[in-house]
Write an enzyme that holds these catalytic residues in place. Structure first.
Site, PDB file in Angstrom:
ATOM      1  N   GLY A 194       0.823  -1.196   0.000  1.00 45.07           N
ATOM      2  CA  GLY A 194       0.000   0.000   0.000  1.00 45.07           C
ATOM      3  C   GLY A 194       0.857   1.246   0.000  1.00 45.07           C
ATOM      4  O   GLY A 194       1.963   1.246   0.545  1.00 45.07           O
ATOM      5  N   SER A 195       0.356   2.324  -0.614  1.00 42.18           N
ATOM      6  CA  SER A 195       1.034   3.617  -0.493  1.00 42.18           C
ATOM      7  C   SER A 195       0.796   4.165   0.905  1.00 42.18           C
ATOM      8  O   SER A 195      -0.018   3.639   1.664  1.00 42.18           O
ATOM      9  CB  SER A 195       0.501   4.587  -1.543  1.00 42.18           C
ATOM     10  OG  SER A 195       0.888   4.171  -2.829  1.00 42.18           O
ATOM     11  N   GLY A 196       1.525   5.229   1.248  1.00 44.05           N
ATOM     12  CA  GLY A 196       1.379   5.839   2.561  1.00 44.05           C
ATOM     13  C   GLY A 196       2.520   5.485   3.500  1.00 44.05           C
ATOM     14  O   GLY A 196       2.574   5.985   4.620  1.00 44.05           O
ATOM     15  N   HIS A 197       3.430   4.605   3.026  1.00 43.17           N
ATOM     16  CA  HIS A 197       4.588   4.219   3.845  1.00 43.17           C
ATOM     17  C   HIS A 197       5.881   4.841   3.314  1.00 43.17           C
ATOM     18  O   HIS A 197       6.975   4.409   3.676  1.00 43.17           O
ATOM     19  CB  HIS A 197       4.755   2.698   3.848  1.00 43.17           C
ATOM     20  CG  HIS A 197       3.553   1.952   4.317  1.00 43.17           C
ATOM     21  ND1 HIS A 197       2.989   2.174   5.542  1.00 43.17           N
ATOM     22  CD2 HIS A 197       2.804   0.992   3.713  1.00 43.17           C
ATOM     23  CE1 HIS A 197       1.935   1.370   5.691  1.00 43.17           C
ATOM     24  NE2 HIS A 197       1.801   0.653   4.592  1.00 43.17           N
ATOM     25  N   ASP A 217      -1.405  -8.505   0.465  1.00 39.86           N
ATOM     26  CA  ASP A 217      -0.125  -8.482  -0.248  1.00 39.86           C
ATOM     27  C   ASP A 217       0.327  -9.891  -0.601  1.00 39.86           C
ATOM     28  O   ASP A 217       0.743 -10.173  -1.726  1.00 39.86           O
ATOM     29  CB  ASP A 217       0.958  -7.812   0.617  1.00 39.86           C
ATOM     30  CG  ASP A 217       0.668  -6.350   0.885  1.00 39.86           C
ATOM     31  OD1 ASP A 217      -0.367  -6.064   1.510  1.00 39.86           O
ATOM     32  OD2 ASP A 217       1.465  -5.503   0.467  1.00 39.86           O
ATOM     33  N   HIS A 260      -0.246   0.599   9.664  1.00 39.56           N
ATOM     34  CA  HIS A 260      -1.457   1.217   9.116  1.00 39.56           C
ATOM     35  C   HIS A 260      -2.274   1.830  10.236  1.00 39.56           C
ATOM     36  O   HIS A 260      -3.432   2.183  10.046  1.00 39.56           O
ATOM     37  CB  HIS A 260      -2.314   0.183   8.386  1.00 39.56           C
ATOM     38  CG  HIS A 260      -1.543  -0.638   7.425  1.00 39.56           C
ATOM     39  ND1 HIS A 260      -0.947  -1.829   7.775  1.00 39.56           N
ATOM     40  CD2 HIS A 260      -1.231  -0.425   6.131  1.00 39.56           C
ATOM     41  CE1 HIS A 260      -0.310  -2.315   6.734  1.00 39.56           C
ATOM     42  NE2 HIS A 260      -0.458  -1.495   5.732  1.00 39.56           N
ATOM     43  N   LYS A 275       5.732  -7.850   2.472  1.00 44.81           N
ATOM     44  CA  LYS A 275       5.408  -7.701   3.894  1.00 44.81           C
ATOM     45  C   LYS A 275       4.231  -8.626   4.219  1.00 44.81           C
ATOM     46  O   LYS A 275       3.278  -8.726   3.448  1.00 44.81           O
ATOM     47  CB  LYS A 275       5.022  -6.249   4.213  1.00 44.81           C
ATOM     48  CG  LYS A 275       6.142  -5.245   3.924  1.00 44.81           C
ATOM     49  CD  LYS A 275       5.868  -3.856   4.498  1.00 44.81           C
ATOM     50  CE  LYS A 275       4.682  -3.132   3.886  1.00 44.81           C
ATOM     51  NZ  LYS A 275       4.770  -2.923   2.411  1.00 44.81           N
TER      52      LYS A 275
END
Lengths: 328, 328
Positions: free
Chosen positions: A53-56, A109, A215, A104
């Protein structure tokens, strides 16, 4: 929600466009913005691909480049990329050495990378990271979660791939690094996913989430905010305890979740260092900064990787990415 | 106040201890924690010293190392270091080439560096940075404020000093880079100074501070929060307008104030890039990240430095510090 954005649906696309423009000496954008890849590939080298996911950010796009990843697939915020993205990345960067997916441990994922592996034409292997000692299973994972230790796996296996190791050697090394790595995170505030428009969770002014996931998913327990040395002690004991009697030279990564200033991260480094040394760890390498983030969440995680001579040499090997750069 | 700390009075000391331990290959702590200095000095080289209030990390300590600063003096949060600190740093790192102080234009800093210069035994010169186009004078400065452009001055003059230029040449180069540099910042939230325990200023959920200073001091005006492209356009017009008709190849630095995630900084880079290019700037070099911060303030600044061949070569020259590292 106070964020720099135009339309919520365009955040990832515009951000990727900016990222690849700012670092055009290192990366370029794949077709339909499905992935970020190295500008220059090396023929026959094992291709390392990660994603999530984006945001990391900077994970994973910021780790694409010489000595680390060949491609990274960004999903929507906190959402797995699709098998289609992963397969397109593999097709673009596999130069004959096969593809190693570094994943991860989150259900979405793992499933999507599995499907991507089935779509692949070349040889494919995978390493699943699960370094988070906070919980044995979580909302979104079967077994432990893969968190900031993923950076260490990507760096060390990236160096080995650059030096010409084959797919099976890279895979086995990745598993070995993952097994030598433990993390734990603490959150002081929530983050806000742009599409949600409000904080992911509520937390009191005098509380912290101990063992938080990247998250913002719950960890071990909600506890009163404590002085830094007390937090550091609890983190060090959780990680040290999980290593059993294994001690020795190690890497200490103090990772910010996005909203905690450098001043506090270095203060936490100092407190964590003291507690880990008291436990018998000898800190041979250090990394401090925002590397595996949760948007603007305030908080940090500690990661320890036990190092031997080989792992130390691979950690020290040259790397040239947007977010990690040394030796060249 | 939710921060990682033990006692408010120990924040700087503990943070500096962590910083110098984590980067002990590059820096060491001066006597009584008065300054951070390079581990290895180069005989006869002009010594570059900067400093200022803490809370802007990695500025300045993160820029100490080969190709940039020789020492940095951290004051209390948002408070000038003392002349005593600056003089002690000078005595420690002057190896015969003289000392160049690089000073952000704030009254306290300018006065204290002036007093330090009077205490000095060796040759001393100074460069004052005043790149902020937001205001012509402010609460804390006579004339324009020195903000993120200071990084560019430190990098370029640092490379020149490393290459053997003398004190007067370094000083003149610093003035030239400062004159070629313009910045403007926007804040979405306030930060909280540990000793104050509450936000420096109040700001509504739908407002932003346009032209904010790096201590959260007011800028041009309080305006409604706008889409990123509108904010970027206003920033680019303020900076471009201030350059008059000067255009050409440039460096674009998109600097986060601490609390804005990388995703948004790159989105702003993309929007700023478009507006600067429309105005006739040609972006030859880019830097995006948290470099000159205001603790955990959400917001960012844009900096443009007009580059010629000489400045480009000096920007590209090797640098090895905690926060900027390339070419070695």
């Amino acid at each position: 929600m106070k964020k720099f954005l135009n339309n919520v649906d365009d955040v990832i696309r515009e951000s990727l466009a900016g990222f690849t423009a700012a670092h055009r000496d290192i990366v370029r954008l794949g077709e339909e913005s499905k992935f970020v890849r190295r500008r220059e590939l090396k023929k026959g080298k094992v291709a390392l691909i990660s994603g999530g996911g984006s945001g990391h950010e900077p994970l994973h796009g910021g780790f694409v480049g010489h000595g680390m990843l060949d491609a990274a697939c960004p999903g929507a915020v906190f959402t797995s990329p699709t098998p289609d993205q992963m397969a397109a990345a593999a097709q673009s960067v596999d130069t004959g050495g096969g593809v190693l997916y570094i994943v991860k441990n989150y259900e979405g994922d793992v499933m999507n990378f599995e499907m991507a592996a089935e779509l692949a034409e070349g040889e494919v292997a995978r390493v699943i990271t699960d370094d988070d000692v906070a919980v044995e299973k979580s909302t979104w994972s079967t077994g432990r979660r893969g968190v900031a230790g993923t950076l260490v796996v990507e760096k060390i296996v990236g160096a080995a791939a650059e030096q010409g190791r084959n797919l099976e050697q890279c895979r086995a090394l990745g598993e070995r690094v993952n097994k030598a790595t433990r993390s734990l995170g603490v959150a002081l505030t929530s983050c806000t996913i742009p599409a949600a428009g409000k904080p992911t969770f509520q937390i009191g002014d005098a509380e912290m989430e101990f063992g938080v996931g990247i998250h913002g998913e719950p960890g071990r327990r909600r506890v009163p905010l404590a002085p830094a040395r007390g937090i550091a002690q609890q983190m060090a004991e959780a990680i040290g305890g999980d290593f059993g009697t294994s001690r020795g030279a190690c890497l200490l990564l103090v990772n910010g979740f996005g909203g905690t200033p450098a001043m506090e991260l270095y203060l936490m480094y100092e407190n964590l260092r003291a507690h880990f040394e008291k436990q018998g760890f000898s800190i041979a390498r250090s990394l401090v900064g925002n590397y595996v983030t949760s948007l603007e969440m305030a908080g940090c995680s500690a990661t320890i990787t036990l190092l031997d001579d080989e792992l130390t040499r691979l950690w020290d090997a040259p790397v040239h990415t947007a977010a990690l750069r040394w030796g060249m």
